[in-house]
Design an enzyme around this catalytic site. Sequence first.
Site, PDB file in Angstrom:
ATOM      1  CG  ASN A  41      -2.443   1.402   1.137  1.00 40.64           C
ATOM      2  OD1 ASN A  41      -2.090   1.767   0.298  1.00 40.64           O
ATOM      3  ND2 ASN A  41      -2.305   1.076   2.406  1.00 40.64           N
ATOM      4  CD1 TRP A  42       3.006   0.766  -2.864  1.00 41.02           C
ATOM      5  CD2 TRP A  42       3.303   2.459  -4.822  1.00 41.02           C
ATOM      6  NE1 TRP A  42       3.734   0.184  -4.205  1.00 41.02           N
ATOM      7  CE2 TRP A  42       4.179   1.159  -4.941  1.00 41.02           C
ATOM      8  CE3 TRP A  42       3.512   2.906  -5.775  1.00 41.02           C
ATOM      9  CZ2 TRP A  42       5.067   0.805  -6.263  1.00 41.02           C
ATOM     10  CZ3 TRP A  42       4.536   3.213  -7.012  1.00 41.02           C
ATOM     11  CH2 TRP A  42       5.258   1.774  -7.558  1.00 41.02           C
TER      12      TRP A  42
ATOM     13  CG  HIS B  18      -5.931   2.158   5.588  1.00 38.85           C
ATOM     14  ND1 HIS B  18      -5.621   2.687   6.187  1.00 38.85           N
ATOM     15  CD2 HIS B  18      -4.839   0.858   5.396  1.00 38.85           C
ATOM     16  CE1 HIS B  18      -4.061   2.578   6.144  1.00 38.85           C
ATOM     17  NE2 HIS B  18      -3.455   1.407   5.931  1.00 38.85           N
TER      18      HIS B  18
ATOM     19  CD  GLU C 103      -2.996   5.197   6.422  1.00 36.98           C
ATOM     20  OE1 GLU C 103      -3.234   5.662   5.556  1.00 36.98           O
ATOM     21  OE2 GLU C 103      -2.349   5.036   7.339  1.00 36.98           O
TER      22      GLU C 103
ATOM     23  CD  GLU D 187      -3.177  -2.527   7.161  1.00 36.64           C
ATOM     24  OE1 GLU D 187      -2.185  -2.333   6.889  1.00 36.64           O
ATOM     25  OE2 GLU D 187      -3.843  -1.081   7.081  1.00 36.64           O
TER      26      GLU D 187
ATOM     27  N   GLY E 204       2.665   2.318  10.830  1.00 34.94           N
ATOM     28  CA  GLY E 204       3.515   3.415  10.789  1.00 34.94           C
ATOM     29  C   GLY E 204       4.551   4.391  11.691  1.00 34.94           C
TER      30      GLY E 204
ATOM     31  CB  SER F  27       5.523  -1.625  11.645  1.00 35.53           C
ATOM     32  OG  SER F  27       4.920   0.210  12.011  1.00 35.53           O
TER      33      SER F  27
ATOM     34  N   GLY G 169       2.494  -1.056   3.930  1.00 34.75           N
ATOM     35  CA  GLY G 169       2.918  -0.051   4.040  1.00 34.75           C
ATOM     36  C   GLY G 169       4.514   0.978   3.232  1.00 34.75           C
ATOM     37  N   GLY G 170       5.046   1.661   4.591  1.00 32.98           N
ATOM     38  CA  GLY G 170       6.303   2.011   4.298  1.00 32.98           C
ATOM     39  C   GLY G 170       7.555   0.901   3.817  1.00 32.98           C
TER      40      GLY G 170
HETATM   41  P1  13P Z   1       2.854   0.597   7.421  1.00 31.64           P
HETATM   42  O1  13P Z   1       3.444  -1.037   6.781  1.00 31.64           O
HETATM   43  O2  13P Z   1       3.388   1.615   7.192  1.00 31.64           O
HETATM   44  O3  13P Z   1       3.078   0.422   9.456  1.00 31.64           O
HETATM   45  O4  13P Z   1       1.529   0.696   6.918  1.00 31.64           O
HETATM   46  C1  13P Z   1       1.063  -0.376   7.025  1.00 31.64           C
HETATM   47  C2  13P Z   1      -0.300  -0.082   6.707  1.00 31.64           C
HETATM   48  O5  13P Z   1      -0.670   1.052   6.975  1.00 31.64           O
HETATM   49  C3  13P Z   1      -0.588  -0.622   4.889  1.00 31.64           C
HETATM   50  O6  13P Z   1      -2.036  -0.571   4.899  1.00 31.64           O
END
Ligand code: 13P
Length: 259
Positions: free
Chosen positions: A10-11, A103, A105, A175, A181, A221, A242-243
């Site tokens: 997930n960019w 998600h 966010e 998640e 993050g 993470s 994510g990251g």
């Molecule tokens: P991180 O891997 O940056 O913690 O993000 C996870 C995420 O929200 C994937 O959708």
Amino acid sequence: MARRKFIAGNWKENGLYAEARQLIEELIPLVKDATTADIAVCPPYLVIPAVAEWIKGTNIQLGAQNAFSTEAKGALVQKGAYTGEVSPAMLKDAGCTWAILGHSERRQYFGETDEKVNVKVRACYEAGIKPIVCVGETLEERDSGRTAGVVEKQVRGCLASLPADKMAETVIAYEPVWAIGTGRTATPEQAQEVHAQIRGLLKELFGAEIAEAVRIQYGGSMKPENAAELLAQPDIDGGLIGGAALKAKDFTAIIEAAK
Ligand code: 13P
């Protein structure tokens, strides 16, 4: 039947055209021999058509980070007067296989609710897009012992009244919000506990066969250092990254940890 692992990147809101191109160009040769997992990238909408071209003929699949639909006059909307939105039918047209829905966010910043996610899930099926449905508790919810209840409510709400045959193709991403993050990963035991609970709930809702077939990803993470341990848990069937998905080498290392 063993569930095939599924690692998706997930960019988020990252990926100008040139950056996306570089990341994909680096990734293609690194993952071309990966056989133990399905692989997907979910870039921002604007570069989706370009990424679709670049990954043609490779083992990388394409997903979006959201999709819009609503119910109007008894139908699921795939086009119309909804300024700024992109429907599942448009994602399909652009070459997507997957869409991440709900998600945290989006729940936190854009008012996404389980009810809205449920409509989007059904609209994705209608358009031939497979949903990756995100669930997970906040730190406050975990600390007050409400994780199981929160996740159950999300799963029930997002998947309400879905036909069982569609459910088998749906992916759930657990998640925990406090792990996204933050560098703070759930321990393999903490994640496995919730994954097993979700699978138990799927059994109740859709039957044992479907519950065994559904892949449940962990997200929050996940990185090369902790991926193997997490992915070794019996009910962790992949990762939503994510990251670490923004670095071709790290994303590849996570894919290689999926045995
Ligand atoms: P991180 O891997 O940056 O913690 O993000 C996870 C995420 O929200 C994937 O959708």
